[in-house]
Design a protein around this motif. Structure first.
Motif, PDB file in Angstrom:
ATOM      1  N   PRO A   9      31.973  40.751  61.520  1.00  0.00           N
ATOM      2  CA  PRO A   9      31.317  40.951  60.221  1.00  0.00           C
ATOM      3  C   PRO A   9      32.250  40.562  59.079  1.00  0.00           C
ATOM      4  O   PRO A   9      33.467  40.705  59.164  1.00  0.00           O
ATOM      5  CB  PRO A   9      31.028  42.446  60.199  1.00  0.00           C
ATOM      6  CG  PRO A   9      31.050  42.875  61.615  1.00  0.00           C
ATOM      7  CD  PRO A   9      32.042  41.971  62.288  1.00  0.00           C
ATOM      8  N   ARG A  10      31.642  40.052  58.011  1.00  0.00           N
ATOM      9  CA  ARG A  10      32.389  39.661  56.820  1.00  0.00           C
ATOM     10  C   ARG A  10      31.704  40.275  55.611  1.00  0.00           C
ATOM     11  O   ARG A  10      30.510  40.543  55.641  1.00  0.00           O
ATOM     12  CB  ARG A  10      32.405  38.128  56.687  1.00  0.00           C
ATOM     13  CG  ARG A  10      33.101  37.497  57.860  1.00  0.00           C
ATOM     14  CD  ARG A  10      32.761  36.050  58.134  1.00  0.00           C
ATOM     15  NE  ARG A  10      31.521  35.450  57.715  1.00  0.00           N
ATOM     16  CZ  ARG A  10      30.371  35.475  58.402  1.00  0.00           C
ATOM     17  NH1 ARG A  10      30.297  36.153  59.535  1.00  0.00           N
ATOM     18  NH2 ARG A  10      29.307  34.832  57.975  1.00  0.00           N
ATOM     19  N   LEU A  11      32.447  40.414  54.550  1.00  0.00           N
ATOM     20  CA  LEU A  11      31.912  40.978  53.317  1.00  0.00           C
ATOM     21  C   LEU A  11      31.973  39.919  52.225  1.00  0.00           C
ATOM     22  O   LEU A  11      33.040  39.366  51.944  1.00  0.00           O
ATOM     23  CB  LEU A  11      32.723  42.208  52.898  1.00  0.00           C
ATOM     24  CG  LEU A  11      32.245  42.928  51.648  1.00  0.00           C
ATOM     25  CD1 LEU A  11      30.857  43.515  51.871  1.00  0.00           C
ATOM     26  CD2 LEU A  11      33.226  44.017  51.278  1.00  0.00           C
ATOM     27  N   ARG A  12      30.838  39.637  51.618  1.00  0.00           N
ATOM     28  CA  ARG A  12      30.772  38.691  50.501  1.00  0.00           C
ATOM     29  C   ARG A  12      30.912  39.496  49.220  1.00  0.00           C
ATOM     30  O   ARG A  12      30.092  40.372  48.934  1.00  0.00           O
ATOM     31  CB  ARG A  12      29.453  37.942  50.535  1.00  0.00           C
ATOM     32  CG  ARG A  12      29.346  36.866  49.497  1.00  0.00           C
ATOM     33  CD  ARG A  12      28.079  36.065  49.729  1.00  0.00           C
ATOM     34  NE  ARG A  12      28.000  34.992  48.774  1.00  0.00           N
ATOM     35  CZ  ARG A  12      26.913  34.689  48.096  1.00  0.00           C
ATOM     36  NH1 ARG A  12      25.808  35.374  48.289  1.00  0.00           N
ATOM     37  NH2 ARG A  12      26.925  33.700  47.240  1.00  0.00           N
ATOM     38  N   VAL A  13      31.939  39.199  48.435  1.00  0.00           N
ATOM     39  CA  VAL A  13      32.233  39.936  47.208  1.00  0.00           C
ATOM     40  C   VAL A  13      31.965  39.019  46.020  1.00  0.00           C
ATOM     41  O   VAL A  13      32.471  37.891  45.984  1.00  0.00           O
ATOM     42  CB  VAL A  13      33.708  40.410  47.185  1.00  0.00           C
ATOM     43  CG1 VAL A  13      33.975  41.269  45.975  1.00  0.00           C
ATOM     44  CG2 VAL A  13      34.049  41.153  48.466  1.00  0.00           C
ATOM     45  N   ALA A  18      30.641  37.289  36.399  1.00  0.00           N
ATOM     46  CA  ALA A  18      30.784  35.836  36.567  1.00  0.00           C
ATOM     47  C   ALA A  18      30.423  35.525  38.016  1.00  0.00           C
ATOM     48  O   ALA A  18      31.290  35.469  38.885  1.00  0.00           O
ATOM     49  CB  ALA A  18      32.204  35.396  36.256  1.00  0.00           C
ATOM     50  N   THR A  19      29.146  35.345  38.262  1.00  0.00           N
ATOM     51  CA  THR A  19      28.660  35.240  39.638  1.00  0.00           C
ATOM     52  C   THR A  19      29.134  34.002  40.392  1.00  0.00           C
ATOM     53  O   THR A  19      28.900  33.892  41.589  1.00  0.00           O
ATOM     54  CB  THR A  19      27.123  35.311  39.676  1.00  0.00           C
ATOM     55  OG1 THR A  19      26.591  34.278  38.844  1.00  0.00           O
ATOM     56  CG2 THR A  19      26.637  36.674  39.199  1.00  0.00           C
ATOM     57  N   THR A  20      29.826  33.096  39.707  1.00  0.00           N
ATOM     58  CA  THR A  20      30.423  31.971  40.425  1.00  0.00           C
ATOM     59  C   THR A  20      31.737  32.366  41.083  1.00  0.00           C
ATOM     60  O   THR A  20      32.265  31.615  41.909  1.00  0.00           O
ATOM     61  CB  THR A  20      30.670  30.775  39.481  1.00  0.00           C
ATOM     62  OG1 THR A  20      31.510  31.190  38.423  1.00  0.00           O
ATOM     63  CG2 THR A  20      29.360  30.233  38.935  1.00  0.00           C
ATOM     64  N   ALA A  62      38.722  38.396  39.061  1.00  0.00           N
ATOM     65  CA  ALA A  62      38.663  38.846  37.673  1.00  0.00           C
ATOM     66  C   ALA A  62      38.397  37.681  36.716  1.00  0.00           C
ATOM     67  O   ALA A  62      38.824  36.553  36.965  1.00  0.00           O
ATOM     68  CB  ALA A  62      39.961  39.537  37.290  1.00  0.00           C
ATOM     69  N   VAL A  63      37.704  38.014  35.648  1.00  0.00           N
ATOM     70  CA  VAL A  63      37.463  37.036  34.582  1.00  0.00           C
ATOM     71  C   VAL A  63      38.689  37.089  33.661  1.00  0.00           C
ATOM     72  O   VAL A  63      39.104  38.161  33.230  1.00  0.00           O
ATOM     73  CB  VAL A  63      36.194  37.385  33.793  1.00  0.00           C
ATOM     74  CG1 VAL A  63      36.012  36.441  32.615  1.00  0.00           C
ATOM     75  CG2 VAL A  63      34.991  37.362  34.710  1.00  0.00           C
ATOM     76  N   ALA A  64      39.269  35.932  33.384  1.00  0.00           N
ATOM     77  CA  ALA A  64      40.456  35.872  32.529  1.00  0.00           C
ATOM     78  C   ALA A  64      40.073  36.255  31.105  1.00  0.00           C
ATOM     79  O   ALA A  64      38.997  35.904  30.622  1.00  0.00           O
ATOM     80  CB  ALA A  64      41.040  34.476  32.556  1.00  0.00           C
ATOM     81  N   ALA A  65      40.969  36.957  30.450  1.00  0.00           N
ATOM     82  CA  ALA A  65      40.763  37.312  29.046  1.00  0.00           C
ATOM     83  C   ALA A  65      40.843  36.049  28.201  1.00  0.00           C
ATOM     84  O   ALA A  65      41.637  35.152  28.488  1.00  0.00           O
ATOM     85  CB  ALA A  65      41.816  38.311  28.600  1.00  0.00           C
ATOM     86  N   PRO A  66      40.027  35.966  27.148  1.00  0.00           N
ATOM     87  CA  PRO A  66      40.100  34.773  26.296  1.00  0.00           C
ATOM     88  C   PRO A  66      41.458  34.624  25.642  1.00  0.00           C
ATOM     89  O   PRO A  66      42.082  35.622  25.264  1.00  0.00           O
ATOM     90  CB  PRO A  66      38.995  34.999  25.258  1.00  0.00           C
ATOM     91  CG  PRO A  66      38.473  36.362  25.463  1.00  0.00           C
ATOM     92  CD  PRO A  66      39.071  36.924  26.721  1.00  0.00           C
ATOM     93  N   HIS A  67      41.907  33.400  25.546  1.00  0.00           N
ATOM     94  CA  HIS A  67      43.204  33.107  24.937  1.00  0.00           C
ATOM     95  C   HIS A  67      43.062  33.038  23.422  1.00  0.00           C
ATOM     96  O   HIS A  67      42.173  32.359  22.915  1.00  0.00           O
ATOM     97  CB  HIS A  67      43.760  31.797  25.479  1.00  0.00           C
ATOM     98  CG  HIS A  67      45.078  31.411  24.879  1.00  0.00           C
ATOM     99  ND1 HIS A  67      46.225  32.116  25.140  1.00  0.00           N
ATOM    100  CD2 HIS A  67      45.407  30.420  24.030  1.00  0.00           C
ATOM    101  CE1 HIS A  67      47.221  31.566  24.469  1.00  0.00           C
ATOM    102  NE2 HIS A  67      46.740  30.521  23.785  1.00  0.00           N
ATOM    103  N   THR A  68      43.904  33.751  22.727  1.00  0.00           N
ATOM    104  CA  THR A  68      43.876  33.679  21.270  1.00  0.00           C
ATOM    105  C   THR A  68      45.166  33.047  20.773  1.00  0.00           C
ATOM    106  O   THR A  68      46.243  33.278  21.314  1.00  0.00           O
ATOM    107  CB  THR A  68      43.724  35.082  20.637  1.00  0.00           C
ATOM    108  OG1 THR A  68      44.774  35.923  21.106  1.00  0.00           O
ATOM    109  CG2 THR A  68      42.385  35.690  21.023  1.00  0.00           C
ATOM    110  N   ALA A  69      45.048  32.228  19.759  1.00  0.00           N
ATOM    111  CA  ALA A  69      46.210  31.521  19.234  1.00  0.00           C
ATOM    112  C   ALA A  69      46.936  32.332  18.200  1.00  0.00           C
ATOM    113  O   ALA A  69      46.509  33.214  17.605  1.00  0.00           O
ATOM    114  CB  ALA A  69      45.777  30.189  18.634  1.00  0.00           C
TER     115      ALA A  69
END
Length: 69
Positions: A9-13, A18-20, A62-69
């Motif tokens: 058995p395997r688990l799809r996470v 961000a469903t991609t 994890a979704v990366a935090a937006p980069h701020t300049a």
């Protein structure tokens, strides 16, 4: 959970934000010890430590935090 005849058995996470971002985690033995495995055949951690496995999978998805300049 994914199950196919003749396979462990395997688990799809999936990251719901961000469903991609998807990973398939499995568990199988190596040299007498059971491990969680990434889909690219690299061990994550021993199955005795599911919290560590969840944390590591969470970091990868994890979704990366937006980069701020």
């Amino acid at each position: 959970m994914l199950t196919d005849a003749g396979r462990l058995p395997r688990l799809r996470v999936i990251n719901p934000e961000a469903t991609t971002l998807v990973e398939v985690v499995s568990a199988s033995p190596r040299e007498g010890e059971w491990l969680f495995w990434w889909s690219w055949a690299t061990p994550i951690v021993e199955v005795a430590y599911p919290d560590r496995a969840a944390e590591r999978v969470g970091r990868v998805l994890a979704v990366a935090a937006p980069h701020t300049a």
